[in-house]
Design a protein around this motif. Structure first.
Motif, PDB file in Angstrom:
ATOM      1  N   GLU A   1      -2.335   8.086 -11.577  1.00 10.91           N
ATOM      2  CA  GLU A   1      -2.506   6.899 -10.743  1.00 10.91           C
ATOM      3  C   GLU A   1      -3.872   6.822 -10.066  1.00 10.91           C
ATOM      4  OE1 GLU A   1       0.801   6.439  -8.075  1.00 10.91           O
ATOM      5  OE2 GLU A   1       2.179   5.973  -9.726  1.00 10.91           O
ATOM      6  N   ALA A   2      -4.542   7.972  -9.908  1.00 14.95           N
ATOM      7  CA  ALA A   2      -5.821   7.951  -9.192  1.00 14.95           C
ATOM      8  C   ALA A   2      -6.936   8.700  -9.906  1.00 14.95           C
ATOM      9  CB  ALA A   2      -5.636   8.531  -7.796  1.00 14.95           C
ATOM     10  N   HIS A   3      -6.648   9.398 -11.007  1.00 14.03           N
ATOM     11  CA  HIS A   3      -7.623  10.208 -11.730  1.00 14.03           C
ATOM     12  C   HIS A   3      -8.288  11.221 -10.799  1.00 14.03           C
ATOM     13  CE1 HIS A   3      -9.602  11.022 -15.487  1.00 14.03           C
ATOM     14  NE2 HIS A   3     -10.787  11.041 -14.892  1.00 14.03           N
ATOM     15  N   VAL A   4      -7.443  11.882 -10.001  1.00 18.18           N
ATOM     16  CA  VAL A   4      -7.905  12.845  -9.006  1.00 18.18           C
ATOM     17  C   VAL A   4      -7.116  14.139  -9.163  1.00 18.18           C
ATOM     18  CG1 VAL A   4      -7.861  13.342  -6.515  1.00 18.18           C
ATOM     19  CG2 VAL A   4      -8.726  11.141  -7.340  1.00 18.18           C
ATOM     20  N   LYS A   5      -7.762  15.266  -8.879  1.00 11.89           N
ATOM     21  CA  LYS A   5      -7.075  16.552  -8.819  1.00 11.89           C
ATOM     22  C   LYS A   5      -7.306  17.153  -7.435  1.00 11.89           C
ATOM     23  CE  LYS A   5     -10.928  19.204 -10.768  1.00 11.89           C
ATOM     24  NZ  LYS A   5     -11.372  20.138 -11.846  1.00 11.89           N
TER      25      LYS A   5
ATOM     26  N   GLU B   1       3.272  -2.931 -13.877  1.00 13.10           N
ATOM     27  CA  GLU B   1       2.793  -3.100 -12.501  1.00 13.10           C
ATOM     28  C   GLU B   1       1.536  -2.281 -12.216  1.00 13.10           C
ATOM     29  OE1 GLU B   1       7.324  -3.650 -12.139  1.00 13.10           O
ATOM     30  OE2 GLU B   1       5.940  -2.377 -13.259  1.00 13.10           O
ATOM     31  N   GLU B   2       1.449  -1.105 -12.841  1.00 11.61           N
ATOM     32  CA  GLU B   2       0.321  -0.223 -12.553  1.00 11.61           C
ATOM     33  C   GLU B   2      -1.003  -0.770 -13.073  1.00 11.61           C
ATOM     34  OE1 GLU B   2       1.378   3.596 -14.047  1.00 11.61           O
ATOM     35  OE2 GLU B   2       2.767   4.020 -12.407  1.00 11.61           O
ATOM     36  N   ALA B   3      -0.949  -1.686 -14.026  1.00 14.65           N
ATOM     37  CA  ALA B   3      -2.181  -2.261 -14.567  1.00 14.65           C
ATOM     38  C   ALA B   3      -2.893  -3.141 -13.540  1.00 14.65           C
ATOM     39  CB  ALA B   3      -1.874  -3.068 -15.821  1.00 14.65           C
ATOM     40  N   ASP B   4      -2.188  -3.526 -12.481  1.00 12.25           N
ATOM     41  CA  ASP B   4      -2.746  -4.404 -11.450  1.00 12.25           C
ATOM     42  C   ASP B   4      -3.021  -3.643 -10.148  1.00 12.25           C
ATOM     43  OD1 ASP B   4      -3.478  -7.062 -10.567  1.00 12.25           O
ATOM     44  OD2 ASP B   4      -1.659  -7.054  -9.346  1.00 12.25           O
ATOM     45  N   MET B   5      -3.011  -2.326 -10.194  1.00 15.17           N
ATOM     46  CA  MET B   5      -3.164  -1.522  -8.982  1.00 15.17           C
ATOM     47  C   MET B   5      -4.565  -1.638  -8.385  1.00 15.17           C
ATOM     48  SD  MET B   5      -1.070   2.077  -9.248  1.00 15.17           S
ATOM     49  CE  MET B   5      -2.169   2.753 -10.476  1.00 15.17           C
ATOM     50  N   GLU B   6      -4.596  -1.593  -7.046  1.00 16.92           N
ATOM     51  CA  GLU B   6      -5.844  -1.456  -6.306  1.00 16.92           C
ATOM     52  C   GLU B   6      -5.882  -0.056  -5.702  1.00 16.92           C
ATOM     53  OE1 GLU B   6      -6.550  -4.750  -3.526  1.00 16.92           O
ATOM     54  OE2 GLU B   6      -4.833  -5.752  -4.472  1.00 16.92           O
ATOM     55  N   HIS B   7      -7.089   0.456  -5.431  1.00 11.92           N
ATOM     56  CA  HIS B   7      -7.254   1.782  -4.839  1.00 11.92           C
ATOM     57  C   HIS B   7      -8.081   1.685  -3.564  1.00 11.92           C
ATOM     58  CE1 HIS B   7      -6.253   2.719  -9.027  1.00 11.92           C
ATOM     59  NE2 HIS B   7      -5.816   3.879  -8.591  1.00 11.92           N
TER      60      HIS B   7
ATOM     61  N   LEU C   1      -9.961  17.489  -2.777  1.00 11.12           N
ATOM     62  CA  LEU C   1      -9.889  16.498  -3.849  1.00 11.12           C
ATOM     63  C   LEU C   1     -11.187  16.431  -4.644  1.00 11.12           C
ATOM     64  CD1 LEU C   1      -8.220  13.510  -1.926  1.00 11.12           C
ATOM     65  CD2 LEU C   1      -7.137  15.524  -2.956  1.00 11.12           C
ATOM     66  N   SER C   2     -11.042  16.141  -5.918  1.00 19.10           N
ATOM     67  CA  SER C   2     -12.200  15.898  -6.777  1.00 19.10           C
ATOM     68  C   SER C   2     -11.762  15.040  -7.957  1.00 19.10           C
ATOM     69  CB  SER C   2     -12.810  17.211  -7.272  1.00 19.10           C
ATOM     70  OG  SER C   2     -11.872  17.957  -8.041  1.00 19.10           O
ATOM     71  N   GLU C   3     -12.736  14.479  -8.648  1.00 16.20           N
ATOM     72  CA  GLU C   3     -12.451  13.653  -9.816  1.00 16.20           C
ATOM     73  C   GLU C   3     -11.840  14.505 -10.922  1.00 16.20           C
ATOM     74  OE1 GLU C   3     -13.174   9.731 -11.786  1.00 16.20           O
ATOM     75  OE2 GLU C   3     -13.188  10.416  -9.721  1.00 16.20           O
ATOM     76  N   ALA C   4     -10.810  13.991 -11.571  1.00 12.85           N
ATOM     77  CA  ALA C   4     -10.184  14.717 -12.681  1.00 12.85           C
ATOM     78  C   ALA C   4     -11.060  14.650 -13.920  1.00 12.85           C
ATOM     79  CB  ALA C   4      -8.804  14.140 -12.974  1.00 12.85           C
ATOM     80  N   GLU C   5     -10.924  15.650 -14.772  1.00 15.95           N
ATOM     81  CA  GLU C   5     -11.673  15.649 -16.020  1.00 15.95           C
ATOM     82  C   GLU C   5     -11.013  14.737 -17.044  1.00 15.95           C
ATOM     83  OE1 GLU C   5     -10.529  18.472 -14.653  1.00 15.95           O
ATOM     84  OE2 GLU C   5     -12.309  19.575 -13.966  1.00 15.95           O
ATOM     85  N   GLY C   6     -11.767  14.391 -18.075  1.00 18.93           N
ATOM     86  CA  GLY C   6     -11.218  13.634 -19.195  1.00 18.93           C
ATOM     87  C   GLY C   6     -11.127  12.147 -18.918  1.00 18.93           C
ATOM     88  N   GLU C   7     -10.536  11.442 -19.876  1.00 17.94           N
ATOM     89  CA  GLU C   7     -10.425   9.994 -19.757  1.00 17.94           C
ATOM     90  C   GLU C   7      -9.304   9.617 -18.796  1.00 17.94           C
ATOM     91  OE1 GLU C   7     -10.051   8.073 -23.496  1.00 17.94           O
ATOM     92  OE2 GLU C   7     -11.788   9.069 -24.388  1.00 17.94           O
ATOM     93  N   ARG C   8      -9.426   8.424 -18.239  1.00 11.00           N
ATOM     94  CA  ARG C   8      -8.397   7.935 -17.338  1.00 11.00           C
ATOM     95  C   ARG C   8      -7.103   7.652 -18.088  1.00 11.00           C
ATOM     96  NH1 ARG C   8      -9.383   6.392 -12.214  1.00 11.00           N
ATOM     97  NH2 ARG C   8     -11.522   6.604 -11.464  1.00 11.00           N
ATOM     98  N   PHE C   9      -5.995   7.864 -17.406  1.00 15.76           N
ATOM     99  CA  PHE C   9      -4.679   7.584 -17.978  1.00 15.76           C
ATOM    100  C   PHE C   9      -4.538   6.085 -18.192  1.00 15.76           C
ATOM    101  CE2 PHE C   9      -0.116   6.691 -17.498  1.00 15.76           C
ATOM    102  CZ  PHE C   9       0.404   7.537 -18.467  1.00 15.76           C
ATOM    103  N   LEU C  10      -3.989   5.698 -19.335  1.00 11.44           N
ATOM    104  CA  LEU C  10      -3.801   4.287 -19.657  1.00 11.44           C
ATOM    105  C   LEU C  10      -2.576   3.759 -18.919  1.00 11.44           C
ATOM    106  CD1 LEU C  10      -4.738   1.842 -21.333  1.00 11.44           C
ATOM    107  CD2 LEU C  10      -3.205   2.623 -23.159  1.00 11.44           C
TER     108      LEU C  10
ATOM    109  N   TRP D   1       0.859  -1.178   0.000  1.00 11.06           N
ATOM    110  CA  TRP D   1       0.000   0.000   0.000  1.00 11.06           C
ATOM    111  C   TRP D   1       0.897   1.230   0.000  1.00 11.06           C
ATOM    112  CZ3 TRP D   1      -4.816  -0.025  -1.354  1.00 11.06           C
ATOM    113  CH2 TRP D   1      -5.623  -1.140  -1.117  1.00 11.06           C
ATOM    114  N   GLU D   2       0.618   2.167  -0.899  1.00  7.17           N
ATOM    115  CA  GLU D   2       1.455   3.340  -1.084  1.00  7.17           C
ATOM    116  C   GLU D   2       0.586   4.559  -1.322  1.00  7.17           C
ATOM    117  OE1 GLU D   2       3.903   2.443  -4.457  1.00  7.17           O
ATOM    118  OE2 GLU D   2       4.914   0.763  -3.470  1.00  7.17           O
ATOM    119  N   ILE D   3       1.200   5.735  -1.278  1.00  5.27           N
ATOM    120  CA  ILE D   3       0.545   6.937  -1.772  1.00  5.27           C
ATOM    121  C   ILE D   3       1.037   7.166  -3.207  1.00  5.27           C
ATOM    122  CG2 ILE D   3       0.162   7.986   0.486  1.00  5.27           C
ATOM    123  CD1 ILE D   3       2.663   9.654   0.115  1.00  5.27           C
ATOM    124  N   PRO D   4       0.262   7.854  -4.053  1.00  5.61           N
ATOM    125  CA  PRO D   4       0.707   8.089  -5.430  1.00  5.61           C
ATOM    126  C   PRO D   4       2.083   8.745  -5.469  1.00  5.61           C
ATOM    127  CG  PRO D   4      -1.602   8.698  -5.186  1.00  5.61           C
ATOM    128  CD  PRO D   4      -1.086   8.397  -3.805  1.00  5.61           C
TER     129      PRO D   4
END
Length: 208
Positions: free
Chosen positions: A101-105, A147-153, A134-143, A76-79
């Motif tokens: 990493e979190a689609h957050v601003k 290792e990052e493809a298996d991330m949990e939040h 904090l709030s949800e970022a605009e636009g599509e999520r970063f691809l 478990w980490e912070i971005p």
């Protein structure tokens, strides 16, 4: 006596780079010691990193969990992420990592602390930011990939993270340092007394 780290550089008689990787390298220096002897020191050369302790309105910290091959664990980490460009503004890098990493601003940014991760064997410097509003970022999520493809939040209360750190259940250095620094700042002069997001960082100088 003032308890404060100070710059100093001992004479280097010779240096070489026996290994150069994609992001980091290994350097070998022949360093002159105070008594006059010369000793060889091997260390990893690192571009530097940023990390983000993102705190929401319910006093929860935004976490990610991902596999770290050198320690063979999912932590478990912070971005967080590398300063990919020499002289890169660390705030901009932190905002990028939080988005990717979190689609957050975040609206409010402060410097929580600056650390050297392993100064006996690596020159990596990390700036840990506190991000609020904090709030949800605009636009599509970063691809993401690898290792990052298996991330949990998750979003976890600060008190629970402190318990996990002290119980030896959480080990990522940026998470540990960030959470304990947050608690210390609250118990001290308060979060609004933290350094501004663009505070100087001698370990990794940058342009505002």
């Amino acid at each position: 006596m003032t308890i404060k780290d100070t710059p100093e550089e001992w004479e280097v008689r010779a240096t070489e780079t026996p290994f150069a990787g994609n992001k980091t390298s290994v350097r070998t220096d022949d360093v002159v010691m105070p008594g006059g002897s010369v000793v060889r020191r091997d260390y990893q050369v690192h571009p530097g990193s940023v990390a983000v302790l993102a705190l929401d309105e319910r006093d929860r910290v935004l976490l990610i969990k991902q596999y770290r091959h050198p320690v063979r664990e999912k932590l478990w980490e912070i971005p967080a992420g590398l300063l990919d460009v020499p002289g890169e503004n660390p705030l901009h890098a932190a905002q990028r990592e939080l988005y990717e990493e979190a689609h957050v601003k975040a609206e409010d940014w402060r410097v929580l602390t600056d650390v050297y991760t392993t100064p006996g064997g690596c020159d990596e410097a990390v700036r840990i930011f506190l991000a609020r509003g904090l709030s949800e970022a605009e636009g599509e999520r970063f691809l993401v990939e690898d290792e990052e493809a298996d991330m949990e939040h998750a979003r976890v209360p600060v008190a629970e993270l402190v318990r996990g750190v002290l119980a030896g259940e959480l080990h990522n250095n940026c998470l540990v340092v960030g959470v304990l620094s947050l608690v210390a700042a609250r118990d001290g002069d308060g979060l609004d007394a933290l350094r501004p997001a663009q505070a100087p960082w001698p370990a990794r100088p940058f342009e505002v």
